[in-house]
Design an enzyme around this catalytic site. Structure first.
Site, PDB file in Angstrom:
ATOM      1  N   SER A   1      40.350  35.555  47.250  1.00  0.00           N
ATOM      2  CA  SER A   1      39.125  34.961  47.529  1.00  0.00           C
ATOM      3  C   SER A   1      39.077  33.814  48.101  1.00  0.00           C
ATOM      4  O   SER A   1      37.946  33.421  48.435  1.00  0.00           O
ATOM      5  CB  SER A   1      38.662  35.083  46.108  1.00  0.00           C
ATOM      6  OG  SER A   1      38.518  36.517  45.661  1.00  0.00           O
TER       7      SER A   1
ATOM      8  N   HIS B   1      39.649  39.682  53.504  1.00  0.00           N
ATOM      9  CA  HIS B   1      38.896  39.656  52.088  1.00  0.00           C
ATOM     10  C   HIS B   1      37.983  40.590  51.991  1.00  0.00           C
ATOM     11  O   HIS B   1      36.757  40.444  52.510  1.00  0.00           O
ATOM     12  CB  HIS B   1      38.338  38.190  52.123  1.00  0.00           C
ATOM     13  CG  HIS B   1      37.568  38.018  50.611  1.00  0.00           C
ATOM     14  ND1 HIS B   1      36.361  37.173  50.536  1.00  0.00           N
ATOM     15  CD2 HIS B   1      37.944  38.221  49.403  1.00  0.00           C
ATOM     16  CE1 HIS B   1      35.997  37.299  49.405  1.00  0.00           C
ATOM     17  NE2 HIS B   1      36.976  37.823  48.862  1.00  0.00           N
TER      18      HIS B   1
ATOM     19  N   GLU C   1      35.857  39.740  55.059  1.00  0.00           N
ATOM     20  CA  GLU C   1      36.203  38.510  55.722  1.00  0.00           C
ATOM     21  C   GLU C   1      37.606  38.436  56.326  1.00  0.00           C
ATOM     22  O   GLU C   1      38.650  38.630  55.661  1.00  0.00           O
ATOM     23  CB  GLU C   1      35.928  36.996  54.946  1.00  0.00           C
ATOM     24  CG  GLU C   1      34.672  36.651  54.351  1.00  0.00           C
ATOM     25  CD  GLU C   1      34.394  35.607  53.442  1.00  0.00           C
ATOM     26  OE1 GLU C   1      33.767  34.720  53.756  1.00  0.00           O
ATOM     27  OE2 GLU C   1      35.454  35.509  52.630  1.00  0.00           O
TER      28      GLU C   1
ATOM     29  N   ASN D   1      32.788  32.843  49.041  1.00  0.00           N
ATOM     30  CA  ASN D   1      33.022  32.179  47.460  1.00  0.00           C
ATOM     31  C   ASN D   1      32.861  30.792  47.683  1.00  0.00           C
ATOM     32  O   ASN D   1      32.510  30.176  46.687  1.00  0.00           O
ATOM     33  CB  ASN D   1      34.499  32.689  47.039  1.00  0.00           C
ATOM     34  CG  ASN D   1      34.465  34.043  46.711  1.00  0.00           C
ATOM     35  OD1 ASN D   1      33.620  34.420  45.948  1.00  0.00           O
ATOM     36  ND2 ASN D   1      35.246  34.970  47.153  1.00  0.00           N
TER      37      ASN D   1
HETATM   38  N1  LIG Z   1      37.243  40.715  41.630  1.00  0.00           N
HETATM   39  C1  LIG Z   1      36.485  40.595  42.800  1.00  0.00           C
HETATM   40  O1  LIG Z   1      35.401  40.774  42.809  1.00  0.00           O
HETATM   41  C2  LIG Z   1      37.341  40.396  44.163  1.00  0.00           C
HETATM   42  C3  LIG Z   1      36.679  40.429  45.260  1.00  0.00           C
HETATM   43  C4  LIG Z   1      37.264  39.917  46.432  1.00  0.00           C
HETATM   44  C5  LIG Z   1      38.531  39.655  46.176  1.00  0.00           C
HETATM   45  N2  LIG Z   1      39.201  39.680  45.050  1.00  0.00           N
HETATM   46  C6  LIG Z   1      40.467  39.311  45.135  1.00  0.00           C
HETATM   47  O2  LIG Z   1      41.637  40.138  44.927  1.00  0.00           O
HETATM   48  C7  LIG Z   1      43.014  39.897  44.169  1.00  0.00           C
HETATM   49  C8  LIG Z   1      42.669  40.844  42.926  1.00  0.00           C
HETATM   50  O3  LIG Z   1      41.532  40.477  42.280  1.00  0.00           O
HETATM   51  P1  LIG Z   1      41.029  41.966  41.065  1.00  0.00           P
HETATM   52  O4  LIG Z   1      39.815  41.542  40.606  1.00  0.00           O
HETATM   53  O5  LIG Z   1      41.598  43.281  41.782  1.00  0.00           O
HETATM   54  O6  LIG Z   1      42.143  41.511  39.914  1.00  0.00           O
HETATM   55  P2  LIG Z   1      42.519  42.448  38.795  1.00  0.00           P
HETATM   56  O7  LIG Z   1      42.782  41.606  37.667  1.00  0.00           O
HETATM   57  O8  LIG Z   1      41.673  43.505  38.471  1.00  0.00           O
HETATM   58  O9  LIG Z   1      43.880  42.995  39.104  1.00  0.00           O
HETATM   59  C9  LIG Z   1      45.050  42.426  39.431  1.00  0.00           C
HETATM   60  C10 LIG Z   1      46.207  43.114  39.554  1.00  0.00           C
HETATM   61  O10 LIG Z   1      47.653  42.392  39.850  1.00  0.00           O
HETATM   62  C11 LIG Z   1      48.697  42.840  39.488  1.00  0.00           C
HETATM   63  N3  LIG Z   1      49.661  41.623  39.647  1.00  0.00           N
HETATM   64  C12 LIG Z   1      49.201  40.335  38.801  1.00  0.00           C
HETATM   65  N4  LIG Z   1      50.359  39.524  39.354  1.00  0.00           N
HETATM   66  C13 LIG Z   1      51.356  40.426  40.102  1.00  0.00           C
HETATM   67  C14 LIG Z   1      52.604  40.185  40.754  1.00  0.00           C
HETATM   68  N5  LIG Z   1      52.928  38.931  40.804  1.00  0.00           N
HETATM   69  N6  LIG Z   1      53.154  41.124  41.450  1.00  0.00           N
HETATM   70  C15 LIG Z   1      52.460  42.489  41.286  1.00  0.00           C
HETATM   71  N7  LIG Z   1      51.445  42.854  40.743  1.00  0.00           N
HETATM   72  C16 LIG Z   1      50.660  41.636  40.026  1.00  0.00           C
HETATM   73  C17 LIG Z   1      47.889  42.939  37.882  1.00  0.00           C
HETATM   74  O11 LIG Z   1      48.916  43.592  37.125  1.00  0.00           O
HETATM   75  C18 LIG Z   1      46.733  43.649  37.899  1.00  0.00           C
HETATM   76  O12 LIG Z   1      46.844  45.119  38.229  1.00  0.00           O
HETATM   77  C19 LIG Z   1      42.570  38.510  43.923  1.00  0.00           C
HETATM   78  O13 LIG Z   1      43.251  37.483  44.685  1.00  0.00           O
HETATM   79  C20 LIG Z   1      40.934  38.160  43.879  1.00  0.00           C
HETATM   80  O14 LIG Z   1      40.476  36.954  44.085  1.00  0.00           O
HETATM   81  C21 LIG Z   1      38.574  39.710  43.841  1.00  0.00           C
END
Ligand SMILES: NC(=O)c1ccc[n+]([C@@H]2O[C@H](COP(=O)([O-])OP(=O)(O)OC[C@H]3O[C@@H](n4cnc5c(N)ncnc54)[C@H](O)[C@@H]3O)[C@@H](O)[C@H]2O)c1
Length: 398
Positions: A226, A250, A262, A300
């Site tokens: 993000s 993104h 993005e 963001n």
């Molecule tokens: N939540 C949102 O609205 C959103 C939107 C766009 C982008 N993102 C980005 O997407 C990414 C994930 O966000 P999310 O909301 O899905 O988070 P989340 O907490 O739902 O999921 C993260 C997952 O990553 C796994 N994980 C963590 N560290 C790890 C590692 N080192 N190796 C393998 N697996 C690992 C965890 O077990 C978990 O299942 C982040 O970078 C976030 O910034 C989030």
């Protein structure tokens, strides 16, 4: 119908959101049509990658596509940069032509099976944009749970008349869950990797270092971060000598609904990697908006200070949680108020993004103490059942 699950030796441990150690090696099947069907284990040794300017391993006539996509009779779905019409044949002594787009995009691995990774995998399977869609996570069982949840969501789409049972069956057949993150096996078995792990710069850089070291140079490496610098992740991946294939892609939450991504080139991204990123976005039904690699990119940088300020307004007692959201929904026409949106995104992700903004842009972007406190309490939003609001099975109850 359950999708086929590739259950692999578990590795990595810890809770969701934490940094995970490198796992034991799983045995992934190679993607269809690649590498002559050699086992993945024979493809993931060391750094003996071919240089990118040689004919790729799948050079020559395109290999037949396998899997459900082939059964559906589709053509290769992803397009790279425009191909010039009928170029003249090269002179006999000329070197082999350098392909305009070296990226073969038959198999996708999404690393991180949380809200975003599962959404990306769902869309990749539902569009049949790849012949295989692997979902990997460092938390044991997380990938399998995500694949099962995707299956349930696809079933609901069928029940709601939004998808045919045949298309849902095809989508499920493309999905496979991987316990642990073995970079070598994933790199060998994937033509595209999309990283969607927790928003932690150190954890992401470590993953890109391992992928950069292990994956062939023709594997496109994308991050769904993000806010974190794509150039930084590309630099981490440069350990394998090929930072040019790293880009940011993104997506927005929920991925099946949101139409834009993005597309963030790193300073080091090659034009063909950026073009390949456009192709991936288009194949997943998304419109790419190319944005510069800066803290929070565009979305963001604008959105997070707004959410953070709403938390500050709540902490100051200026209005109740419900009234803050009601004012913004009813007064500005946004579909969700900022506090509900923060819960939806994940408060841990919000804090992480604010810290990236603060580091890159200055003290005015400090995360609100109440936001930080919620994360410390484990109240990270919908995915935890509690944030500013309370949830049961993803539905707000208070
Ligand atoms: N939540 C949102 O609205 C959103 C939107 C766009 C982008 N993102 C980005 O997407 C990414 C994930 O966000 P999310 O909301 O899905 O988070 P989340 O907490 O739902 O999921 C993260 C997952 O990553 C796994 N994980 C963590 N560290 C790890 C590692 N080192 N190796 C393998 N697996 C690992 C965890 O077990 C978990 O299942 C982040 O970078 C976030 O910034 C989030």
């Amino acid at each position: 119908m359950r999708s086929r699950l590739v259950r692999l030796g578990r590795s990595g441990c810890g809770r969701g959101g934490g940094r995970l150690p490198p796992p034991a090696a799983p045995a992934l099947p190679p993607p269809p049509g690649r590498n002559g069907g050699r086992p993945a284990s024979s493809l993931s040794r060391g750094r003996a990658h071919p240089p990118t300017n040689t004919t790729p391993r799948w050079g020559g006539p395109p290999p037949p596509l396998g899997g459900a996509a082939a059964a559906a009779g589709r053509r290769r779905p992803l397009s790279g940069p425009p191909t010039p019409a009928a170029p003249p044949p090269p002179p006999a002594a000329a070197a082999p032509p350098v392909p305009a787009d070296p990226y073969d995009r038959t198999a996708l691995t999404v690393i991180g099976a949380g809200q975003m990774g599962a959404g990306i995998a769902q869309v990749a399977a539902a569009t049949a944009a790849f012949d295989a869609v692997h979902v990997a996570d460092g938390r044991p069982g997380a990938a399998a749970a995500a694949v099962a949840a995707i299956g349930d969501r696809l079933d609901r789409r069928v029940a709601g008349g939004k998808m045919t049972a045949a298309a849902a069956g095809t989508a499920k057949g493309l999905l496979a869950a991987l316990d642990g993150v073995d970079a070598g096996a994933i790199g060998a078995a994937s033509s595209v990797v999309i990283e969607a792990i927790t928003e932690d710069a150190g954890a992401k850089a470590d993953l890109f270092r391992r992928l950069g070291d292990a994956a062939p140079p023709t594997t496109l490496l994308a991050s769904n971060t993000s806010s974190i610098s794509i150039t930084r992740l590309a630099a981490a991946a440069a350990v394998g000598g090929h930072p040019g294939r790293v880009i940011g892609l993104h997506f927005f939450h929920p991925v099946p609904v949101m139409r834009v991504v993005e597309l963030i080139p790193a300073l080091t991204s090659t034009p063909s990697a950026v073009a390949a990123g456009r192709g991936v976005a288009a194949a997943l039904g998304k419109t790419p908006a190319v944005v510069a690699d800066g803290p929070g990119f565009v979305a963001n940088r604008l959105l997070m200070p707004y959410i953070n300020e709403a938390v500050g307004v709540l902490a100051a007692g200026a209005a109740s949680r419900n009234d803050i959201d009601a004012v913004m929904v009813g007064g500005t026409g946004v579909p969700m108020g900022p506090l509900a949106l923060a819960d939806f995104i994940g408060l841990d992700t919000c804090v992480s993004i604010m810290r990236v903004l603060e580091e890159g842009l200055g003290g005015g972007y400090k995360p609100a103490p109440l936001l930080v406190a919620h994360v410390a309490a484990g109240w990270v939003g919908v995915k935890a059942g509690r944030g500013f609001y309370t949830y049961e099975n993803g539905k707000r109850v208070a």
